[in-house]
Design a protein around this motif. Structure first.
Motif, PDB file in Angstrom:
ATOM      1  N   LEU A 125       0.804  -1.215   0.000  1.00 11.79           N
ATOM      2  CA  LEU A 125       0.000   0.000   0.000  1.00 11.79           C
ATOM      3  C   LEU A 125       0.843   1.274   0.000  1.00 11.79           C
ATOM      4  O   LEU A 125       0.291   2.368  -0.149  1.00 11.79           O
ATOM      5  N   LYS A 126       2.156   1.157   0.118  1.00 12.30           N
ATOM      6  CA  LYS A 126       3.014   2.330   0.186  1.00 12.30           C
ATOM      7  C   LYS A 126       2.927   3.134  -1.122  1.00 12.30           C
ATOM      8  O   LYS A 126       3.144   2.595  -2.208  1.00 12.30           O
ATOM      9  N   GLY A 127       2.576   4.402  -0.988  1.00 12.89           N
ATOM     10  CA  GLY A 127       2.507   5.281  -2.151  1.00 12.89           C
ATOM     11  C   GLY A 127       1.270   5.116  -3.009  1.00 12.89           C
ATOM     12  O   GLY A 127       1.137   5.783  -4.046  1.00 12.89           O
ATOM     13  N   VAL A 128       0.356   4.258  -2.606  1.00  7.92           N
ATOM     14  CA  VAL A 128      -0.860   3.998  -3.397  1.00  7.92           C
ATOM     15  C   VAL A 128      -1.887   5.104  -3.153  1.00  7.92           C
ATOM     16  O   VAL A 128      -2.124   5.501  -2.015  1.00  7.92           O
ATOM     17  N   THR A 129      -2.493   5.599  -4.237  1.00  6.87           N
ATOM     18  CA  THR A 129      -3.521   6.633  -4.117  1.00  6.87           C
ATOM     19  C   THR A 129      -4.931   6.059  -4.217  1.00  6.87           C
ATOM     20  O   THR A 129      -5.871   6.630  -3.667  1.00  6.87           O
ATOM     21  N   SER A 130      -5.082   4.928  -4.907  1.00  9.69           N
ATOM     22  CA  SER A 130      -6.401   4.307  -5.050  1.00  9.69           C
ATOM     23  C   SER A 130      -6.263   2.795  -5.107  1.00  9.69           C
ATOM     24  O   SER A 130      -5.254   2.272  -5.600  1.00  9.69           O
ATOM     25  N   VAL A 131      -7.281   2.110  -4.608  1.00  7.32           N
ATOM     26  CA  VAL A 131      -7.329   0.647  -4.644  1.00  7.32           C
ATOM     27  C   VAL A 131      -8.581   0.206  -5.384  1.00  7.32           C
ATOM     28  O   VAL A 131      -9.656   0.799  -5.223  1.00  7.32           O
ATOM     29  N   ILE A 132      -8.436  -0.808  -6.217  1.00  5.54           N
ATOM     30  CA  ILE A 132      -9.588  -1.450  -6.868  1.00  5.54           C
ATOM     31  C   ILE A 132      -9.558  -2.918  -6.492  1.00  5.54           C
ATOM     32  O   ILE A 132      -8.584  -3.617  -6.781  1.00  5.54           O
ATOM     33  N   SER A 133     -10.612  -3.383  -5.841  1.00  6.74           N
ATOM     34  CA  SER A 133     -10.666  -4.785  -5.432  1.00  6.74           C
ATOM     35  C   SER A 133     -11.542  -5.598  -6.378  1.00  6.74           C
ATOM     36  O   SER A 133     -12.714  -5.297  -6.575  1.00  6.74           O
ATOM     37  N   CYS A 134     -10.929  -6.627  -6.954  1.00  2.77           N
ATOM     38  CA  CYS A 134     -11.647  -7.570  -7.819  1.00  2.77           C
ATOM     39  C   CYS A 134     -11.700  -8.946  -7.160  1.00  2.77           C
ATOM     40  O   CYS A 134     -11.911  -9.955  -7.837  1.00  2.77           O
ATOM     41  N   VAL A 135     -11.501  -8.967  -5.854  1.00  2.00           N
ATOM     42  CA  VAL A 135     -11.391 -10.230  -5.123  1.00  2.00           C
ATOM     43  C   VAL A 135     -12.770 -10.841  -4.874  1.00  2.00           C
ATOM     44  O   VAL A 135     -13.695 -10.166  -4.411  1.00  2.00           O
ATOM     45  N   GLY A 136     -12.902 -12.113  -5.165  1.00  2.00           N
ATOM     46  CA  GLY A 136     -14.152 -12.838  -4.934  1.00  2.00           C
ATOM     47  C   GLY A 136     -13.949 -14.301  -5.267  1.00  2.00           C
ATOM     48  O   GLY A 136     -12.931 -14.678  -5.859  1.00  2.00           O
ATOM     49  N   GLY A 137     -14.898 -15.128  -4.891  1.00  2.00           N
ATOM     50  CA  GLY A 137     -14.762 -16.548  -5.186  1.00  2.00           C
ATOM     51  C   GLY A 137     -15.979 -17.344  -4.739  1.00  2.00           C
ATOM     52  O   GLY A 137     -16.873 -16.822  -4.057  1.00  2.00           O
ATOM     53  N   PHE A 138     -16.016 -18.603  -5.157  1.00  2.00           N
ATOM     54  CA  PHE A 138     -17.130 -19.493  -4.834  1.00  2.00           C
ATOM     55  C   PHE A 138     -16.611 -20.716  -4.085  1.00  2.00           C
ATOM     56  O   PHE A 138     -15.421 -21.031  -4.122  1.00  2.00           O
ATOM     57  N   GLY A 139     -17.516 -21.391  -3.412  1.00  2.00           N
ATOM     58  CA  GLY A 139     -17.181 -22.576  -2.625  1.00  2.00           C
ATOM     59  C   GLY A 139     -18.265 -22.811  -1.597  1.00  2.00           C
ATOM     60  O   GLY A 139     -19.446 -22.546  -1.846  1.00  2.00           O
ATOM     61  N   SER A 140     -17.869 -23.294  -0.421  1.00  2.00           N
ATOM     62  CA  SER A 140     -18.837 -23.471   0.661  1.00  2.00           C
ATOM     63  C   SER A 140     -19.266 -22.094   1.169  1.00  2.00           C
ATOM     64  O   SER A 140     -18.597 -21.080   0.900  1.00  2.00           O
ATOM     65  N   ASN A 141     -20.354 -22.024   1.902  1.00  2.00           N
ATOM     66  CA  ASN A 141     -20.834 -20.741   2.409  1.00  2.00           C
ATOM     67  C   ASN A 141     -19.794 -20.052   3.288  1.00  2.00           C
ATOM     68  O   ASN A 141     -19.585 -18.840   3.197  1.00  2.00           O
ATOM     69  N   SER A 142     -19.134 -20.814   4.136  1.00  2.00           N
ATOM     70  CA  SER A 142     -18.128 -20.214   5.016  1.00  2.00           C
ATOM     71  C   SER A 142     -16.932 -19.694   4.203  1.00  2.00           C
ATOM     72  O   SER A 142     -16.394 -18.613   4.486  1.00  2.00           O
ATOM     73  N   TYR A 143     -16.526 -20.448   3.190  1.00  2.00           N
ATOM     74  CA  TYR A 143     -15.405 -20.021   2.350  1.00  2.00           C
ATOM     75  C   TYR A 143     -15.778 -18.767   1.552  1.00  2.00           C
ATOM     76  O   TYR A 143     -14.987 -17.822   1.447  1.00  2.00           O
TER      77      TYR A 143
END
Length: 293
Positions: A125-143
């Motif tokens: 995160l050092k020096g970062v001005t903006s973040v874009i999150s594309c994180v996601g996934g499928f599996g069990s409900n808890s996962y």
């Protein structure tokens, strides 16, 4: 920057010669009067030159984007869009560098880390001005809750503590009855959205696309999902009233091209006047059709 000097005879003399050759007017540096060669009328006019001050303007701010999940289907398109716009781009993912062999990928700084373990990636995160999150996934409900919810919540909190200005989260549209079948997925998404709107009241943007189509890589194979998604988008984006039908209405949500999602995500992360809040699929399509500023 050089300074302009008051009453410089040399400067006025040179200026006089140029002016006389162009329009027949003669400037007398001795009398500070203007003589018109075409008539005998003389008009007293003082010739003054103001002194120019040197202005030290700061250079334009440098935008640095951190793409979470930049080696995935959506994330790789977001990285490419940002690189094409001349931005400094870094990507964070559990596998590190992407396997994509395209020229733009060499311009990305690839970092390896796990969002569920903050110590493994916080330096990214050092020096970062903006973040874009594309994180996601499928599996069990808890996962699914852990990947779509907890991981993104950790990222949002860490970015806010580091002073990152803007955070864009690529979430998902509601699909009615499907929400119950993928309970962990949607509960995780909505928990992350709540955290983002709390931490980033004025700099948080949530994109809620439906089915995202485009050419998806599966190993060495390429799946042209646009063959199905593109015609569906053309039809369903004009059937918005159907999406209001209880239970089954959300199934009429139009698909959206992955390049459109990437374009809007990068714009939302870099345009300070882009409105914060939730952007549905119709908003994504509308913004993607606008010219970038």
């Amino acid at each position: 920057m050089s300074r302009l000097i008051h009453n410089s005879k040399f400067f006025v003399s040179r200026f006089s010669n140029i002016a006389a050759s162009r329009n027949g007017r003669f400037l007398s540096s001795d009398s500070n009067k203007t003589t018109d060669c075409k008539d005998s009328n003389k008009v007293d006019e003082t010739f003054k030159v103001e002194e120019a001050e040197t202005v030290h303007a700061p250079p334009p701010p440098t935008e640095k984007l951190l793409i979470l999940g930049g080696n995935g289907f959506v994330g790789s398109h977001v990285c490419k869009e940002a690189i094409d716009r001349g931005l400094a781009v870094a990507s964070l993912g559990r596998s590190g560098r992407s396997s994509i062999q395209e020229p733009w990928a060499n311009s990305v700084s690839w970092h390896q880390g796990d969002l569920l373990s903050t110590d493994s990636w916080k330096d990214s995160l050092k020096g970062v001005t903006s973040v874009i999150s594309c994180v996601g996934g499928f599996g069990s409900n808890s996962y699914m809750y852990k990947i779509n919810g907890t991981a993104n919540i950790n990222a949002i909190r860490a970015a806010a503590e580091e002073g990152v200005k803007r955070f864009v989260y690529i979430s998902a549209a509601d699909f009615g009855v499907v929400n119950y079948l993928l309970q962990g997925y949607y509960e995780g998404k909505r928990a992350a959205e709540t955290e983002l709107l709390t931490r980033y009241t004025y700099g948080g943007v949530i994109l809620r696309p439906g089915f995202i189509y485009g050419t998806r890589r599966v190993g060495s194979m390429k799946l042209p999902l646009g063959v199905i998604g593109s015609p569906m988008e053309v039809v369903l984006q004009h059937a918005k009233p159907l999406s209001q039908v209880p239970l089954v209405g959300p199934l009429f949500t139009p698909p959206v091209n992955v390049t459109a999602v990437a374009k809007v995500a990068v714009r939302a992360a870099t345009d300070p006047v882009f409105p914060p809040g939730i952007i549905d699929v119709h908003g994504i399509i509308r913004y993607s059709q606008q010219k970038s500023v």
